[in-house]
Design a protein around this motif. Structure first.
Motif, PDB file in Angstrom:
ATOM      1  N   ILE A 246      54.023 -82.690 -78.694  1.00 15.61           N
ATOM      2  CA  ILE A 246      54.634 -83.768 -79.702  1.00 15.61           C
ATOM      3  C   ILE A 246      54.569 -83.174 -81.098  1.00 15.61           C
ATOM      4  O   ILE A 246      53.639 -82.348 -81.453  1.00 15.61           O
ATOM      5  CB  ILE A 246      53.548 -84.817 -79.708  1.00 15.61           C
ATOM      6  CG1 ILE A 246      53.504 -85.415 -78.300  1.00 15.61           C
ATOM      7  CG2 ILE A 246      54.234 -86.080 -80.476  1.00 15.61           C
ATOM      8  CD1 ILE A 246      54.803 -85.942 -77.797  1.00 15.61           C
ATOM      9  N   PRO A 247      55.790 -83.105 -81.886  1.00 12.49           N
ATOM     10  CA  PRO A 247      55.897 -82.563 -83.181  1.00 12.49           C
ATOM     11  C   PRO A 247      54.961 -83.000 -84.152  1.00 12.49           C
ATOM     12  O   PRO A 247      54.650 -84.332 -83.915  1.00 12.49           O
ATOM     13  CB  PRO A 247      57.313 -82.972 -83.468  1.00 12.49           C
ATOM     14  CG  PRO A 247      58.034 -83.083 -82.255  1.00 12.49           C
ATOM     15  CD  PRO A 247      56.975 -83.687 -81.376  1.00 12.49           C
ATOM     16  N   ASN A 248      54.483 -82.323 -85.013  1.00 13.66           N
ATOM     17  CA  ASN A 248      53.429 -82.555 -86.080  1.00 13.66           C
ATOM     18  C   ASN A 248      54.107 -83.646 -86.995  1.00 13.66           C
ATOM     19  O   ASN A 248      53.274 -84.479 -87.534  1.00 13.66           O
ATOM     20  CB  ASN A 248      52.714 -81.481 -86.606  1.00 13.66           C
ATOM     21  CG  ASN A 248      51.803 -80.676 -85.848  1.00 13.66           C
ATOM     22  OD1 ASN A 248      51.299 -81.336 -85.172  1.00 13.66           O
ATOM     23  ND2 ASN A 248      51.596 -79.425 -86.094  1.00 13.66           N
ATOM     24  N   GLU A 249      55.318 -83.542 -87.135  1.00 10.19           N
ATOM     25  CA  GLU A 249      56.041 -84.360 -88.022  1.00 10.19           C
ATOM     26  C   GLU A 249      55.904 -86.090 -87.652  1.00 10.19           C
ATOM     27  O   GLU A 249      55.855 -86.793 -88.706  1.00 10.19           O
ATOM     28  CB  GLU A 249      57.502 -84.188 -88.425  1.00 10.19           C
ATOM     29  CG  GLU A 249      57.838 -82.855 -88.799  1.00 10.19           C
ATOM     30  CD  GLU A 249      57.484 -81.586 -87.925  1.00 10.19           C
ATOM     31  OE1 GLU A 249      57.796 -80.450 -88.587  1.00 10.19           O
ATOM     32  OE2 GLU A 249      57.254 -81.744 -86.782  1.00 10.19           O
ATOM     33  N   LEU A 250      55.964 -86.102 -86.541  1.00 10.16           N
ATOM     34  CA  LEU A 250      55.601 -87.663 -85.960  1.00 10.16           C
ATOM     35  C   LEU A 250      54.068 -88.203 -86.284  1.00 10.16           C
ATOM     36  O   LEU A 250      53.880 -89.280 -86.872  1.00 10.16           O
ATOM     37  CB  LEU A 250      55.720 -87.825 -84.421  1.00 10.16           C
ATOM     38  CG  LEU A 250      57.207 -87.418 -84.027  1.00 10.16           C
ATOM     39  CD1 LEU A 250      57.291 -87.823 -82.346  1.00 10.16           C
ATOM     40  CD2 LEU A 250      58.206 -88.402 -84.623  1.00 10.16           C
ATOM     41  N   ARG A 251      53.246 -87.178 -86.438  1.00  8.80           N
ATOM     42  CA  ARG A 251      51.947 -87.777 -86.718  1.00  8.80           C
ATOM     43  C   ARG A 251      51.833 -88.112 -88.319  1.00  8.80           C
ATOM     44  O   ARG A 251      51.145 -88.659 -88.752  1.00  8.80           O
ATOM     45  CB  ARG A 251      51.037 -86.397 -86.358  1.00  8.80           C
ATOM     46  CG  ARG A 251      50.583 -86.230 -84.762  1.00  8.80           C
ATOM     47  CD  ARG A 251      49.661 -84.913 -84.678  1.00  8.80           C
ATOM     48  NE  ARG A 251      49.558 -84.753 -83.299  1.00  8.80           N
ATOM     49  CZ  ARG A 251      50.329 -83.811 -82.430  1.00  8.80           C
ATOM     50  NH1 ARG A 251      51.153 -83.640 -83.007  1.00  8.80           N
ATOM     51  NH2 ARG A 251      50.087 -83.959 -81.317  1.00  8.80           N
ATOM     52  N   GLU A 252      52.402 -86.885 -89.014  1.00 14.25           N
ATOM     53  CA  GLU A 252      52.364 -86.958 -90.596  1.00 14.25           C
ATOM     54  C   GLU A 252      52.999 -88.092 -90.873  1.00 14.25           C
ATOM     55  O   GLU A 252      52.567 -88.778 -91.911  1.00 14.25           O
ATOM     56  CB  GLU A 252      53.123 -85.813 -91.128  1.00 14.25           C
ATOM     57  CG  GLU A 252      52.383 -84.382 -90.858  1.00 14.25           C
ATOM     58  CD  GLU A 252      53.027 -83.285 -91.170  1.00 14.25           C
ATOM     59  OE1 GLU A 252      54.407 -83.491 -91.561  1.00 14.25           O
ATOM     60  OE2 GLU A 252      52.568 -82.157 -91.071  1.00 14.25           O
TER      61      GLU A 252
ATOM     62  N   PHE B 111      50.765 -90.822 -90.421  1.00 18.22           N
ATOM     63  CA  PHE B 111      49.518 -90.897 -91.450  1.00 18.22           C
ATOM     64  C   PHE B 111      50.207 -91.190 -92.853  1.00 18.22           C
ATOM     65  O   PHE B 111      49.358 -92.098 -93.640  1.00 18.22           O
ATOM     66  CB  PHE B 111      49.077 -89.390 -91.701  1.00 18.22           C
ATOM     67  CG  PHE B 111      48.456 -88.873 -90.589  1.00 18.22           C
ATOM     68  CD1 PHE B 111      47.257 -89.882 -89.820  1.00 18.22           C
ATOM     69  CD2 PHE B 111      48.473 -87.583 -89.900  1.00 18.22           C
ATOM     70  CE1 PHE B 111      46.745 -89.338 -88.915  1.00 18.22           C
ATOM     71  CE2 PHE B 111      47.539 -87.087 -88.894  1.00 18.22           C
ATOM     72  CZ  PHE B 111      46.806 -87.901 -88.349  1.00 18.22           C
ATOM     73  N   ALA B 112      51.421 -91.289 -92.952  1.00 22.06           N
ATOM     74  CA  ALA B 112      52.114 -91.498 -94.476  1.00 22.06           C
ATOM     75  C   ALA B 112      51.991 -93.002 -94.413  1.00 22.06           C
ATOM     76  O   ALA B 112      52.125 -93.638 -95.550  1.00 22.06           O
ATOM     77  CB  ALA B 112      53.294 -90.792 -94.421  1.00 22.06           C
ATOM     78  N   LEU B 113      52.059 -93.705 -93.307  1.00 19.28           N
ATOM     79  CA  LEU B 113      52.186 -95.081 -93.194  1.00 19.28           C
ATOM     80  C   LEU B 113      50.863 -95.785 -93.276  1.00 19.28           C
ATOM     81  O   LEU B 113      50.452 -97.034 -93.314  1.00 19.28           O
ATOM     82  CB  LEU B 113      52.956 -95.525 -92.212  1.00 19.28           C
ATOM     83  CG  LEU B 113      54.240 -95.436 -91.986  1.00 19.28           C
ATOM     84  CD1 LEU B 113      54.917 -95.811 -90.629  1.00 19.28           C
ATOM     85  CD2 LEU B 113      55.306 -96.042 -93.318  1.00 19.28           C
ATOM     86  N   GLY B 114      49.520 -95.107 -93.330  1.00 22.17           N
ATOM     87  CA  GLY B 114      48.272 -95.277 -93.401  1.00 22.17           C
ATOM     88  C   GLY B 114      47.799 -95.505 -92.319  1.00 22.17           C
ATOM     89  O   GLY B 114      46.532 -96.178 -92.198  1.00 22.17           O
TER      90      GLY B 114
ATOM     91  N   TYR C 244      43.008 -92.625 -84.696  1.00 24.34           N
ATOM     92  CA  TYR C 244      43.065 -92.965 -83.290  1.00 24.34           C
ATOM     93  C   TYR C 244      44.343 -93.854 -82.828  1.00 24.34           C
ATOM     94  O   TYR C 244      44.806 -93.612 -81.882  1.00 24.34           O
ATOM     95  CB  TYR C 244      41.867 -93.807 -83.113  1.00 24.34           C
ATOM     96  CG  TYR C 244      41.861 -95.173 -83.719  1.00 24.34           C
ATOM     97  CD1 TYR C 244      42.180 -96.224 -82.939  1.00 24.34           C
ATOM     98  CD2 TYR C 244      41.314 -95.378 -84.860  1.00 24.34           C
ATOM     99  CE1 TYR C 244      42.187 -97.600 -83.373  1.00 24.34           C
ATOM    100  CE2 TYR C 244      41.297 -96.729 -85.578  1.00 24.34           C
ATOM    101  CZ  TYR C 244      41.678 -97.668 -84.820  1.00 24.34           C
ATOM    102  OH  TYR C 244      41.526 -98.891 -85.299  1.00 24.34           O
ATOM    103  N   LYS C 245      44.795 -94.565 -84.098  1.00 25.35           N
ATOM    104  CA  LYS C 245      45.787 -95.223 -83.619  1.00 25.35           C
ATOM    105  C   LYS C 245      47.047 -94.394 -83.815  1.00 25.35           C
ATOM    106  O   LYS C 245      48.275 -94.511 -82.912  1.00 25.35           O
ATOM    107  CB  LYS C 245      46.117 -96.298 -84.862  1.00 25.35           C
ATOM    108  CG  LYS C 245      45.135 -97.442 -84.766  1.00 25.35           C
ATOM    109  CD  LYS C 245      45.738 -98.724 -85.612  1.00 25.35           C
ATOM    110  CE  LYS C 245      44.935 -99.811 -85.560  1.00 25.35           C
ATOM    111  NZ  LYS C 245      45.401-100.901 -86.251  1.00 25.35           N
TER     112      LYS C 245
END
Length: 281
Positions: free
Chosen positions: A164-170, A173-176, A180-181
């Motif tokens: 899974i690309p890290n961009e999706l995680r970032e 995270f940018a949306l707060g 765990y979510k």
């Protein structure tokens, strides 16, 4: 230069021929085994095989209802134990412990455990569960199969989550979103098909194991759903019937071998199709 190119082409052709021969040799034995089981097993499949319990030794008739039910119960226990632990372990390796020494050690240990003989796992569970309790049990059989499942699911989950690309995680995270979510709603959703495929392959792997059950659940000639006592299983019954002196036992062993082999084959094919479908998407 021309001699060099010609030499490389010859070496390439020889290597391809050897590889093709080895592939065909392996395929031949696979087809031979499947054909033999199909030819010998399908003719002995009857309704009584699924609906009746075994007859006394030396008397024809009866079925393997107890073994089918026992096998399902033991595999179900293994699945309930092994799947959550495997997914959580793979999640830790891919997310929380990524690039740490502990994660690398656990990942290497999981790779080693995949190749450990099943009978070694059976003797281990016998030492830690059967001997202290003083009796064989279906719970011990389920635990032994869960230990075999665990490294397969751990490694599959880890590999799928790392894809899974890290961009999706970032972006999450940018949306707060808390970590765990992000894992539950983003990472797991993206890797769901791959994780499910690993779970299916792990279940298919343990469904055909007999060696660990010889030391843990043992066997039982009677129908029981009590996992606190020796529990019948299809794989151990096949082993005992195939080694027995009665022709009727041999016929039932062929029929049970056909059922378990083609069930595992179908499950494996479904898992492969899921992988193919996932990559097409």
């Amino acid at each position: 230069m021309r001699n060099n190119i010609r030499k490389r082409k010859i070496i390439n052709m020889v290597a391809l021929a050897i590889a093709f021969f080895c592939a065909m040799l392996g395929l031949f034995w696979l087809v031979f085994i499947l054909y033999d089981i199909l030819k010998e097993g399908i003719k002995y499949i009857t309704p009584s095989l699924f609906l009746e319990d075994p007859a006394p030794p030396g008397i024809e008739g009866g079925g393997l209802r107890n073994a089918f039910v026992g096998q399902i119960l033991i595999v179900l226990v293994a699945t309930v134990i092994g799947v959550p632990l495997g997914i959580l372990g793979g999640t830790y390796l891919a997310e929380y412990g990524r690039n740490s020494r502990l994660a690398k050690f656990v990942s290497t240990l999981a790779d080693i455990m995949i190749s450990i003989p099943a009978i070694v796992v059976g003797t281990f569970v016998y030492a830690v569960m059967v001997r202290p309790l003083g009796h064989f049990s279906g719970w011990a059989g389920g635990v032994s199969l869960a230990i075999i499942m665990l490294p397969i699911i751990v490694r599959t989950t880890e590999d799928m989550l790392k894809l899974i690309p890290n961009e999706l995680r970032e972006a999450a995270f940018a949306l707060g979103a808390p970590y765990y979510k992000v894992i539950l709603n983003v990472v797991y959703k993206g890797a769901a098909t791959g994780i499910l495929t690993g779970v299916i392959l792990a279940i298919a792997r343990v469904a055909g194991e007999a060696a660990p059950l010889l030391f843990t659940s043992f066997n039982n000639s009677f129908f029981t759903m009590n996992l606190n006592e020796p529990t019948p299983s299809l794989t151990v019954t096949i082993f005992q019937y195939a080694m027995g002196p009665y022709e009727d036992w041999h016929q039932k062993a062929w029929a049970a071998s056909f059922i378990i082999t083609f069930t595992i084959l179908i499950v494996t094919i479904i898992a492969r199709l899921l992988i193919k479908w996932r990559y097409k998407r």
